[in-house]
Design an enzyme around this catalytic site. Structure first.
Site, PDB file in Angstrom:
ATOM      1  N   ASP A  83       0.853  -1.196   0.000  1.00 26.00           N
ATOM      2  CA  ASP A  83       0.000   0.000   0.000  1.00 26.00           C
ATOM      3  C   ASP A  83       0.886   1.242   0.000  1.00 26.00           C
ATOM      4  OD1 ASP A  83      -2.228   1.584   0.081  1.00 26.00           O
ATOM      5  OD2 ASP A  83      -2.625   1.290   2.222  1.00 26.00           O
TER       6      ASP A  83
HETATM    7  C1  SPV Z   1      -7.368   1.956   3.177  1.00 24.83           C
HETATM    8  O1  SPV Z   1      -8.237   1.157   3.517  1.00 24.83           O
HETATM    9  O2  SPV Z   1      -6.586   1.747   2.273  1.00 24.83           O
HETATM   10  C2  SPV Z   1      -7.236   3.209   3.890  1.00 24.83           C
HETATM   11  C3  SPV Z   1      -7.622   3.255   5.282  1.00 24.83           C
HETATM   12  O3  SPV Z   1      -6.753   4.133   3.316  1.00 24.83           O
HETATM   13  S1  SPV Z   1      -6.201   2.891   6.173  1.00 24.83           S
HETATM   14  O4  SPV Z   1      -5.733   1.597   5.792  1.00 24.83           O
HETATM   15  O5  SPV Z   1      -6.631   2.938   7.548  1.00 24.83           O
HETATM   16  O6  SPV Z   1      -5.230   3.914   5.897  1.00 24.83           O
HETATM   17 MG    MG Z   2      -5.753   3.676   1.643  1.00 23.19          MG
END
Ligand code: SPV
Ligand code: MG
Length: 541
Positions: A61
């Site tokens: 991510d």
């Molecule tokens: C996601 O679900 O990718 C988000 C929320 O952006 S968090 O993972 O809490 O950043």
């Molecule tokens: Mg996110």
């Protein structure tokens, strides 16, 4: 199956969740399947999470998933699901202009809205090394929000602004300042993110928030707080941001470990979804419904082949087999005919046998046996197979060999009754007895289907009344089949029917109505075995 009524604007549905009374909840989905499960559970909206979409794709991510990849997934979700998506657009895939492209593409794909966060590209997930994360300059991010709002082609599309001020360790005031600025720039909602294990930080934010736009939260870390508390604080939308994927990960790990440890899936069966549940989620039954509506098959054409007679003057060739079994080019004549019929989509072929039935036994056909073939003739054979004379039927003599296009022409006719006529009259000089026909109108141009109608048929037609020769193939369909059956009955009921043939039925029809039997002309490219007899004897074919 998606109904047209479900195509109501997703952005409007999302807007209603955000702006409607009370607090709404949406749940993460990372593909069309998980979206379907969320929808079936009664949740009214989807969160397309960068965390779960990237991990599903085997990526981190950290802005590793490209815009194109993510748009493909979103498209498959909006194609399947009937609830709106709020898409986690990270930092907007670049500067303001990239974000504008993203917004246009999301509008095209009927995504309800996008949320972007005030971090810098490439961003890192909020729960990972959050202290060191860098925020985008407020004005630059506000400009990006404005650019997105200016680019949207769907008037109700939502652009939500997420501030990561609390995540990187700034105070509530800084978070409020940023949120206010983003709303001024046009944001439809604000997402205030927190990594605290309780709601207090966000509660403090809410206490100071002007209420100028709906507020969204992601209670991944403060999951134990009851929804009523969020509602009292004035939260509009709660995102359960990763729970579908986390549930799937745990279940999949259990299954994989179980199989490795036990070497069998025997004890798993009761705890995993049955295969039929996959079919249900795929809407397998919807395909059957669709087939009923869209795949209405024309009733397949069937065929009746008359192959009972021995044939005259062919004694030595037909000593052990009927005419239809005489080999032509190494293959029994009947096999050639069956091959052509099947290639043209004619199924359900019936053959009437008579002489030497045991020698005529092709596979995949229905057989009728006319033991009286020598006395009751052609119409006796046909009457025997009358149960097969229904729907669309080709009727052919079993001893006719033809090029496949002739059958194709016959099948392409839209007339109720159609026959194939050879317009060459060579049989007259050759002195052959054939099924002569008289056709209305001048001599035809080749292969013309238009407006040629049978006026009379019979081997006794005079030369001046003879247009050509019926080759022993006809086709009836719909009302034509009924007409043909009725004519057959009438001729059979008349005097001397045992001496009569199919040609007499055609003649009868033409006499009743001169536009009942359509004629398609050919010239050559077919032959009957009688006229081939000499050649067959010599073994040249
Ligand atoms: C996601 O679900 O990718 C988000 C929320 O952006 S968090 O993972 O809490 O950043
Ligand atoms: Mg996110």
């Amino acid at each position: 199956m998606k109904q047209t009524s479900d195509l109501e604007s997703n952005s409007l549905k999302l807007r209603e969740l955000l702006e409607g009374p009370g607090v709404a909840q949406i749940l993460e989905a990372h593909n069309a399947l998980s979206a379907t499960i969320v929808e079936e559970a009664g949740i009214k909206g989807l969160w397309a999470s960068s965390l779960t979409l990237s991990s599903t794709a085997g990526l981190r991510d950290n802005s590793e998933l490209t815009m194109t990849e993510v748009l493909d997934t979103l498209e498959s979700i909006t194609t399947k699901a009937n609830i709106p998506i709020l898409f986690d657009g990270d930092t907007g895939y670049g500067q303001f202009s990239h974000f504008q492209q993203l917004v246009r593409k999301l509008c095209m794909r009927r995504v309800g809205g996008v949320c972007i966060e005030d971090k810098v590209f490439p961003k890192t997930n909020s729960f990972l090394r959050s202290e060191g994360q860098e925020l985008a300059p407020t004005e630059e991010f506000a400009g990006k929000i404005r650019a997105g709002k200016d680019a949207q082609t769907d008037p109700n599309f939502i652009v939500a602004a997420r501030t990561e001020a609390l995540i990187v360790g700034l105070d509530t005031a800084a978070a409020i300042d940023r949120a206010e600025r983003y709303v001024e720039a046009g944001a439809d909602a604000v997402l205030i993110h927190s990594k605290q294990r309780n709601f207090s930080e966000v509660q403090d934010f809410m206490a100071k928030w002007s209420g100028r736009a709906p507020v969204i939260i992601v209670p991944t870390t403060y999951y134990a707080t009851p929804i009523e508390v969020f509602e009292q604080a004035g939260i509009s939308l709660v995102i359960w941001a990763n729970h579908m994927l986390r549930a799937g990960i745990g279940a999949m790990q259990n299954v994989a470990e179980h199989i490795v440890e036990r070497g069998t899936a025997r004890d798993l069966e009761d705890s995993i979804a049955p295969v039929k549940e996959i079919f249900r989620l795929q809407d397998a039954d919807g395909l059957l419904e669709g087939e009923k509506v869209y795949l209405k098959q024309e009733a397949a054409c069937s065929a009746i082949v008359l192959a009972a007679s021995r044939g005259s003057g062919m004694d030595e060739l037909t000593k052990d087999c009927p005419k239809a079994m005489i080999p032509i080019g190494g293959k029994p004549a009947i096999e050639k005919m069956l091959q052509s019929m099947r290639a043209e989509g004619v199924r359900d072929i019936s053959i009437v046998r008579g002489y030497k039935p045991e020698a005529l036994n092709p596979s995949g056909v229905t057989l009728f046996d006319n033991s009286e073939w020598a006395s009751n003739g052609e119409l006796g054979s046909l009457s025997l197979a009358k149960s097969a004379l229904k729907g669309e039927v080709v009727l052919a003599y079993g001893d006719v060999i033809f090029k496949r296009y002739i059958l194709h022409l016959l099948l392409s006719s839209d007339a109720p009754i159609t026959i194939i006529v050879d317009s060459s009259r060579s049989f007259i000089e050759e002195g052959r007895t054939v099924d002569r026909v008289h056709v209305a109108g001048p001599p035809p141009s080749l292969y013309e289907e238009s407006e040629n109608w049978l006026e009379a048929a019979g081997s006794d037609l005079t030369e001046d009344k003879t247009t050509g020769e019926w080759i022993g193939m006809l086709r009836t369909r719909g009302e034509g089949t009924e007409l043909f059956r009725a004519a057959l009955d009438e001729v059979c009921a008349g005097p001397g029917s045992d001496q009569k043939d199919v040609c007499a039925v055609l003649h009868h029809l033409a006499q009743q109505d001169p536009r009942s039997v359509r004629v398609i002309y050919v010239q050559g490219d077919w032959v009957d075995i009688n006229s081939l007899a000499d050649v067959v004897r010599s073994g040249d074919v």
